[in-house]
Motif scaffolding. Structure first.
Motif, PDB file in Angstrom:
ATOM      1  N   GLU A  47       0.933  -1.451  -0.022  1.00  0.00           N
ATOM      2  CA  GLU A  47       0.268  -0.190  -0.159  1.00  0.00           C
ATOM      3  C   GLU A  47       0.395   1.725   0.046  1.00  0.00           C
ATOM      4  OE1 GLU A  47      -2.775  -0.929   3.522  1.00  0.00           O
ATOM      5  OE2 GLU A  47      -3.783  -1.869   2.589  1.00  0.00           O
ATOM      6  N   ILE A  48       2.350   1.049   0.398  1.00  0.00           N
ATOM      7  CA  ILE A  48       3.334   2.472   0.333  1.00  0.00           C
ATOM      8  C   ILE A  48       4.320   2.781  -0.330  1.00  0.00           C
ATOM      9  CG2 ILE A  48       2.333   2.712   3.013  1.00  0.00           C
ATOM     10  CD1 ILE A  48       5.255   1.437   3.537  1.00  0.00           C
ATOM     11  N   GLY A  49       3.999   1.080  -1.299  1.00  0.00           N
ATOM     12  CA  GLY A  49       5.040   0.713  -2.013  1.00  0.00           C
ATOM     13  C   GLY A  49       5.850  -0.343  -1.940  1.00  0.00           C
ATOM     14  N   GLY A  50       5.279  -0.901  -0.892  1.00  0.00           N
ATOM     15  CA  GLY A  50       6.555  -1.339  -0.165  1.00  0.00           C
ATOM     16  C   GLY A  50       6.538  -3.782  -1.144  1.00  0.00           C
ATOM     17  N   PHE A  51       7.082  -4.323  -0.832  1.00  0.00           N
ATOM     18  CA  PHE A  51       7.496  -5.501  -1.259  1.00  0.00           C
ATOM     19  C   PHE A  51       6.934  -6.818  -1.257  1.00  0.00           C
ATOM     20  CE2 PHE A  51      10.832  -2.409  -2.843  1.00  0.00           C
ATOM     21  CZ  PHE A  51      10.007  -1.928  -3.737  1.00  0.00           C
ATOM     22  N   GLN A  77      12.057   3.104  -3.914  1.00  0.00           N
ATOM     23  CA  GLN A  77      13.191   4.086  -4.152  1.00  0.00           C
ATOM     24  C   GLN A  77      12.334   5.059  -4.297  1.00  0.00           C
ATOM     25  OE1 GLN A  77      15.912   1.732  -6.993  1.00  0.00           O
ATOM     26  NE2 GLN A  77      16.157   0.793  -5.661  1.00  0.00           N
ATOM     27  N   ASP A  78      11.217   5.015  -5.186  1.00  0.00           N
ATOM     28  CA  ASP A  78      10.740   6.282  -6.299  1.00  0.00           C
ATOM     29  C   ASP A  78       9.674   7.526  -5.042  1.00  0.00           C
ATOM     30  OD1 ASP A  78       8.443   3.934  -5.792  1.00  0.00           O
ATOM     31  OD2 ASP A  78       7.895   4.227  -7.782  1.00  0.00           O
ATOM     32  N   ASN A  79       9.981   6.263  -3.604  1.00  0.00           N
ATOM     33  CA  ASN A  79       8.908   7.094  -2.375  1.00  0.00           C
ATOM     34  C   ASN A  79      10.123   7.292  -1.455  1.00  0.00           C
ATOM     35  OD1 ASN A  79       7.571   8.495  -0.638  1.00  0.00           O
ATOM     36  ND2 ASN A  79       6.293   6.695  -0.758  1.00  0.00           N
ATOM     37  N   PRO A  80      10.503   8.309  -1.495  1.00  0.00           N
ATOM     38  CA  PRO A  80      11.688   9.183  -0.127  1.00  0.00           C
ATOM     39  C   PRO A  80      10.848   9.630   0.881  1.00  0.00           C
ATOM     40  CG  PRO A  80      11.008  10.810  -1.965  1.00  0.00           C
ATOM     41  CD  PRO A  80      10.796   9.825  -2.542  1.00  0.00           C
ATOM     42  N   THR A  81       9.680   9.109   0.894  1.00  0.00           N
ATOM     43  CA  THR A  81       9.439   9.538   2.226  1.00  0.00           C
ATOM     44  C   THR A  81       8.701   8.451   3.243  1.00  0.00           C
ATOM     45  OG1 THR A  81       6.945   9.452   1.400  1.00  0.00           O
ATOM     46  CG2 THR A  81       7.428  11.667   1.595  1.00  0.00           C
ATOM     47  N   VAL A  82       8.957   7.689   3.100  1.00  0.00           N
ATOM     48  CA  VAL A  82       8.650   6.017   3.578  1.00  0.00           C
ATOM     49  C   VAL A  82       9.919   5.549   3.590  1.00  0.00           C
ATOM     50  CG1 VAL A  82       7.725   3.865   2.878  1.00  0.00           C
ATOM     51  CG2 VAL A  82       6.743   5.255   1.752  1.00  0.00           C
ATOM     52  N   THR A  83      10.222   5.400   5.033  1.00  0.00           N
ATOM     53  CA  THR A  83      11.608   5.441   5.966  1.00  0.00           C
ATOM     54  C   THR A  83      11.619   4.022   6.619  1.00  0.00           C
ATOM     55  OG1 THR A  83      10.779   6.179   7.582  1.00  0.00           O
ATOM     56  CG2 THR A  83      12.348   7.731   5.660  1.00  0.00           C
ATOM     57  N   ARG A  84      10.509   3.572   6.382  1.00  0.00           N
ATOM     58  CA  ARG A  84      10.202   2.140   7.297  1.00  0.00           C
ATOM     59  C   ARG A  84       9.204   0.984   6.715  1.00  0.00           C
ATOM     60  NH1 ARG A  84       8.619   2.542  13.203  1.00  0.00           N
ATOM     61  NH2 ARG A  84       6.893   3.609  12.645  1.00  0.00           N
ATOM     62  N   SER A  85       9.280  -0.045   5.952  1.00  0.00           N
ATOM     63  CA  SER A  85       9.108  -1.455   5.082  1.00  0.00           C
ATOM     64  C   SER A  85       8.748  -2.747   6.315  1.00  0.00           C
ATOM     65  CB  SER A  85       9.018  -1.118   4.249  1.00  0.00           C
ATOM     66  OG  SER A  85       7.629  -1.568   2.655  1.00  0.00           O
ATOM     67  N   GLY A  86       7.862  -3.210   5.177  1.00  0.00           N
ATOM     68  CA  GLY A  86       7.887  -4.731   6.193  1.00  0.00           C
ATOM     69  C   GLY A  86       6.625  -4.692   6.953  1.00  0.00           C
ATOM     70  N   TYR A  87       5.476  -4.701   6.092  1.00  0.00           N
ATOM     71  CA  TYR A  87       4.538  -5.661   7.326  1.00  0.00           C
ATOM     72  C   TYR A  87       2.852  -6.336   6.447  1.00  0.00           C
ATOM     73  CZ  TYR A  87       1.583  -1.265   5.231  1.00  0.00           C
ATOM     74  OH  TYR A  87       1.124  -0.746   4.923  1.00  0.00           O
ATOM     75  N   ALA A  88       2.785  -7.429   7.084  1.00  0.00           N
ATOM     76  CA  ALA A  88       1.270  -7.657   6.484  1.00  0.00           C
ATOM     77  C   ALA A  88       0.642  -8.400   7.522  1.00  0.00           C
ATOM     78  CB  ALA A  88       2.422  -9.265   5.522  1.00  0.00           C
ATOM     79  N   MET A  89      -0.454  -7.900   7.130  1.00  0.00           N
ATOM     80  CA  MET A  89      -1.304  -8.852   8.152  1.00  0.00           C
ATOM     81  C   MET A  89      -2.961  -9.043   7.805  1.00  0.00           C
ATOM     82  SD  MET A  89      -4.572  -5.734   7.911  1.00  0.00           S
ATOM     83  CE  MET A  89      -4.874  -5.618   9.550  1.00  0.00           C
ATOM     84  N   PHE A  90      -3.601  -9.924   8.389  1.00  0.00           N
ATOM     85  CA  PHE A  90      -5.366  -9.860   8.097  1.00  0.00           C
ATOM     86  C   PHE A  90      -6.203  -9.512   8.605  1.00  0.00           C
ATOM     87  CE2 PHE A  90      -5.169 -13.715  10.650  1.00  0.00           C
ATOM     88  CZ  PHE A  90      -6.041 -14.060  10.422  1.00  0.00           C
TER      89      PHE A  90
END
Length: 215
Positions: A47-51, A77-90
């Protein structure tokens, strides 16, 4: 049709009839209700461009749900405002609104415990409960402690043990059990790699029902 007309047409229909008290309430049950899959949605850092990759499926023969995927902490790489990533949920879907009262909630005021029948791996999961609070980012959370990864376990979490957080910051607010919106499980252990969590059912129970279940 007005409420007055409706009650005249059906004089025995009690619109505000007090619901029958039950010692437990089922949130999800894939063995007895395979259509529970229709009540589940997944979310991830995409949702924030993560993988990260995640999905929720139900085994049609064994009849249990599986939340699985791959957690990826790489930053877009195309969104410098995102400084943390790595989550998944249901989580469960938002409940349908009532034509009488508007927005709908679960009422857990009579219950003491959230009980889950699950089989997981060695990853660290969080159970998330969303209540009717001022901010949609408020969550009541508790670790899903698995004692024997790879085996089925019945996990009991007292509702009083949930702690409210907002973006990971603890808030000193008690859960309003009368207005529960959603229930879910998330993976935020900040570790690359695959994950898999099987879910048989999720329920809320009174202490008396829990004692009866265990005996």
């Amino acid at each position: 049709m007005s409420l007055r007309t409706l009650t005249r047409a059906k004089p025995n229909f009690k619109i505000f009839q007090k619901p029958e008290f039950r010692t437990f309430q089922t949130i999800l049950d894939f063995k007895n209700n395979p259509n529970s899959i229709n009540e589940v949605i997944t979310r991830s850092d995409k949702e924030i461009g993560g993988f990260s990759i995640c999905k929720f499926v139900v085994d049609p023969k064994l009849k249990y749900g599986t939340f699985k995927g791959y957690l990826n902490l790489d930053l877009p790489q195309d969104n410098p405002t995102v400084t943390r990533s790595g989550y998944a949920m249901f989580r469960t879907k938002d409940q349908k609104e009532s034509w009488i009262t508007g927005e709908s909630y679960w009422d857990w005021t009579s219950y003491d415990n959230l009980v889950l029948r699950v089989r997981g791996d060695a990853r660290k999961y969080l159970v998330n409960v969303q209540a009717n609070t001022p901010l949609i980012t408020d969550l009541f959370q508790h670790r899903l402690y698995l004692n024997t990864p790879g085996n089925w376990e019945t996990i009991v979490i007292p509702l009083s043990d949930f702690v409210m957080t907002n973006w990971g910051i603890v808030q000193n607010i008690e859960m309003d059990r009368s207005e529960i919106k959603t229930v879910g499980i998330g993976l935020v252990d900040k570790s690359y790699g695959p994950f898999k969590l099987d879910i048989d059912w999720i329920k809320v129970m009174t202490d008396e029902e829990l004692y009866s279940y265990n005996t």
